[in-house]
Design a protein around this motif. Structure first.
Motif, PDB file in Angstrom:
ATOM      1  N   GLN A 166      66.455 -37.778 -52.346  1.00  7.51           N
ATOM      2  CA  GLN A 166      66.575 -37.499 -53.773  1.00  7.51           C
ATOM      3  C   GLN A 166      67.545 -38.440 -54.471  1.00  7.51           C
ATOM      4  O   GLN A 166      67.754 -38.337 -55.679  1.00  7.51           O
ATOM      5  CB  GLN A 166      67.006 -36.051 -54.011  1.00  7.51           C
ATOM      6  N   HIS A 219      61.032 -26.443 -53.922  1.00 10.36           N
ATOM      7  CA  HIS A 219      61.899 -27.579 -53.658  1.00 10.36           C
ATOM      8  C   HIS A 219      62.004 -27.888 -52.172  1.00 10.36           C
ATOM      9  O   HIS A 219      62.181 -26.973 -51.365  1.00 10.36           O
ATOM     10  CB  HIS A 219      63.294 -27.327 -54.244  1.00 10.36           C
ATOM     11  N   ASP A 220      61.896 -29.172 -51.842  1.00  7.19           N
ATOM     12  CA  ASP A 220      62.038 -29.630 -50.462  1.00  7.19           C
ATOM     13  C   ASP A 220      63.302 -30.481 -50.378  1.00  7.19           C
ATOM     14  O   ASP A 220      63.292 -31.668 -50.736  1.00  7.19           O
ATOM     15  CB  ASP A 220      60.815 -30.434 -50.040  1.00  7.19           C
ATOM     16  N   THR A 221      64.390 -29.886 -49.933  1.00  4.53           N
ATOM     17  CA  THR A 221      65.673 -30.593 -49.892  1.00  4.53           C
ATOM     18  C   THR A 221      65.793 -31.537 -48.706  1.00  4.53           C
ATOM     19  O   THR A 221      66.804 -32.237 -48.572  1.00  4.53           O
ATOM     20  CB  THR A 221      66.844 -29.586 -49.874  1.00  4.53           C
ATOM     21  N   SER A 222      64.770 -31.576 -47.855  1.00  9.39           N
ATOM     22  CA  SER A 222      64.787 -32.534 -46.747  1.00  9.39           C
ATOM     23  C   SER A 222      64.331 -33.924 -47.191  1.00  9.39           C
ATOM     24  O   SER A 222      64.550 -34.902 -46.474  1.00  9.39           O
ATOM     25  CB  SER A 222      63.883 -32.048 -45.615  1.00  9.39           C
ATOM     26  N   LYS A 223      63.734 -34.017 -48.368  1.00  7.76           N
ATOM     27  CA  LYS A 223      63.229 -35.289 -48.865  1.00  7.76           C
ATOM     28  C   LYS A 223      64.333 -36.087 -49.561  1.00  7.76           C
ATOM     29  O   LYS A 223      65.290 -35.517 -50.084  1.00  7.76           O
ATOM     30  CB  LYS A 223      62.082 -35.055 -49.849  1.00  7.76           C
ATOM     31  N   GLY A 239      61.982 -42.752 -52.123  1.00  8.47           N
ATOM     32  CA  GLY A 239      61.486 -42.637 -50.763  1.00  8.47           C
ATOM     33  C   GLY A 239      61.290 -43.987 -50.106  1.00  8.47           C
ATOM     34  O   GLY A 239      61.615 -44.182 -48.927  1.00  8.47           O
ATOM     35  N   LYS A 291      51.108 -35.318 -59.458  1.00  9.57           N
ATOM     36  CA  LYS A 291      51.042 -34.020 -58.798  1.00  9.57           C
ATOM     37  C   LYS A 291      50.560 -32.929 -59.751  1.00  9.57           C
ATOM     38  O   LYS A 291      49.701 -32.109 -59.405  1.00  9.57           O
ATOM     39  CB  LYS A 291      52.422 -33.660 -58.237  1.00  9.57           C
ATOM     40  N   TRP A 351      60.889 -33.009 -54.727  1.00  7.15           N
ATOM     41  CA  TRP A 351      61.869 -33.547 -53.797  1.00  7.15           C
ATOM     42  C   TRP A 351      63.276 -33.200 -54.275  1.00  7.15           C
ATOM     43  O   TRP A 351      63.629 -33.434 -55.426  1.00  7.15           O
ATOM     44  CB  TRP A 351      61.721 -35.055 -53.679  1.00  7.15           C
ATOM     45  N   GLY A 352      64.113 -32.655 -53.377  1.00  6.22           N
ATOM     46  CA  GLY A 352      65.467 -32.262 -53.729  1.00  6.22           C
ATOM     47  C   GLY A 352      65.497 -30.868 -54.332  1.00  6.22           C
ATOM     48  O   GLY A 352      64.491 -30.147 -54.350  1.00  6.22           O
ATOM     49  N   ALA A 411      59.745 -41.167 -60.175  1.00  2.00           N
ATOM     50  CA  ALA A 411      59.614 -39.721 -60.392  1.00  2.00           C
ATOM     51  C   ALA A 411      58.657 -39.336 -61.522  1.00  2.00           C
ATOM     52  O   ALA A 411      57.819 -38.442 -61.330  1.00  2.00           O
ATOM     53  CB  ALA A 411      60.994 -39.102 -60.629  1.00  2.00           C
TER      54      ALA A 411
END
Length: 330
Positions: free
Chosen positions: A279, A273-277, A81, A200, A213-214, A193
């Motif tokens: 990866q 999963h957040d694919t906008s982040k 990120g 988390k 993420w991803g 990661a």
């Protein structure tokens, strides 16, 4: 027993540098650490610690004076990120840090200089499949590195090569593949990661949802910090001056990494999963063939074995911050 050799570790306030200082002192070195800040989580073991901004030539000259070996780890860096968001600042800062430190070391007649490079130098066109072919050192060209951070690392690798070829200045180049362990950054945006996921999961209750993420199918290999610092010293002592991978070839998906950490934590998590982040590349793994040939050695700590102390350390930090204890017995 000290061996009479002096070593400078730049980036000594950071994760790998802090561990490396302890390792070198155990090997008998007198160690000077240098960084823009002190270590965050533990007092340094360095014999001397210099606060220095290595973007400034005069400060590089100050910290490299009277040194036999420079272990150059200082860098503006972080997780995917961070390095995806600040191309200009990262490239500028690291160019100044690396050029000035290398030049200062040569000016003072340092006997050996090690540059810490990264697997981010490898072409993105070779890393589009999660089932990636392990990356060999020669695969760096034709070049298509990670923008900013990876491009600058690749340039400095070549600069080290030119210093050796043109001026007989002894350099070593190590390409790190995802180093993790206790006493590393685990929050704030610069964490990698394993630390981010450990933080988390440590913050969750059993059965909670975990945001990843991803899509979770991207693959990586990860190296425990104790193997990393031993490998750094072995490469420095070798007669090999071209770049060398330093990592493991234990390839896992990010979802599999989550499963290992959750099992260590004794928790079940619901993956979301957040694919906008960001990866990064789809797959990256280290080919250790040349490392084994040059050193007769390679990192040996399995991912699960290294994640146990890593997660426990982060879990304790998170528990103290949140004011609760959910520590599971191993």
């Amino acid at each position: 027993m000290r061996n009479g050799k002096t070593a400078l570790v730049t980036g000594a306030g950071g994760f790998i540098g802090h561990h490396l200082i302890k390792y070198l002192i155990g090997q008998g070195y007198v160690v000077r650490g240098a960084d823009i800040k002190h270590p965050e989580y533990e007092e340094t073991a360095a014999d001397e610690f210099a606060i220095a901004d290595l973007r400034v030539p005069e400060q590089c000259l100050r910290v490299t004076k009277g040194i036999d070996e420079v272990y150059h780890l200082a860098a503006d860096m972080g997780g995917i990120g961070y390095i995806s968001a600040f191309h200009a600042g990262i490239t500028l800062n690291n160019t100044l840090i690396n050029v000035h430190t290398l030049q200062a070391a040569r000016h003072h007649g340092v006997k050996r200089f090690m540059f810490s490079s990264s697997a981010c130098v490898y072409p993105q066109y070779l890393q589009k499949d999660p089932d990636v072919v392990p990356l060999r050192e020669e695969d760096a060209f034709p070049a298509d590195p990670e923008e900013g951070y990876g491009l600058e690392k690749l340039y400095t690798e070549k600069l080290c090569q030119y210093f050796t070829e043109d001026w007989n200045f002894a350099t070593r180049v190590v390409r790190f593949h995802n180093v993790y362990g206790p006493l590393g950054t685990y929050d704030g945006g610069r964490e990698k990661a394993p630390a981010a996921l450990s933080r988390k999961i440590a913050s969750l209750h059993d059965g909670d949802e975990l945001m990843i993420w991803g899509d979770g199918r991207q693959t990586r290999s990860f190296m425990y910090v104790d193997d990393c610092v031993e490998g750094i010293h072995r490469i420095m002592r070798s007669d090999y001056s071209a770049p060398l991978n330093l990592g493991t070839d234990e390839l896992v998906t990010v979802d599999e990494l989550v499963d290992i950490i959750a099992e260590i934590a004794g928790k079940s998590v619901k993956k979301c999963h957040d694919t906008s982040k960001p990866q990064g590349v789809r797959g990256r793994n280290s080919d250790n063939s040349r490392l084994r040939t040059v050193l007769g050695w390679e990192p040996k700590t399995s991912l699960r074995q290294g994640l146990i102390p890593t997660y426990r350390w982060i879990e304790q930090r998170v528990a103290a911050e949140l004011g609760f204890s959910g520590i599971a017995a191993e």
